[in-house]
Design a protein around this motif. Structure first.
Motif: not given
Length: 66
Positions: A2-4, A6-7, A32-35, A40, A53
């Protein structure tokens, strides 16, 4: 995962420990952060920086503590 953020999200720095960036500085999330990425990428004042984040909140949720 789960991302906090988004772009394109407008974010505010909450970490006061940076020398060249002040707490409360605004930025725009570029990547953003990804797996596969733990940090970010944020555009701040003409520069591009990488952060965790946890050092940011959405600007709409930022409240300055005095």
């Amino acid at each position: 995962m789960e991302r906090k953020f988004e772009t394109g999200d407008l974010v505010t720095l909450t970490n006061p420990d940076y020398r060249d960036l002040k707490k409360g500085t605004l930025g725009i999330v570029l990547d953003p952060v990804t797996q596969w990425k733990v940090m970010m990428t944020v555009h701040i004042d003409g520069g591009v920086w990488s952060f965790h984040e946890r050092e940011f909140v959405h600007t709409r949720n930022y409240k300055e503590k005095k």
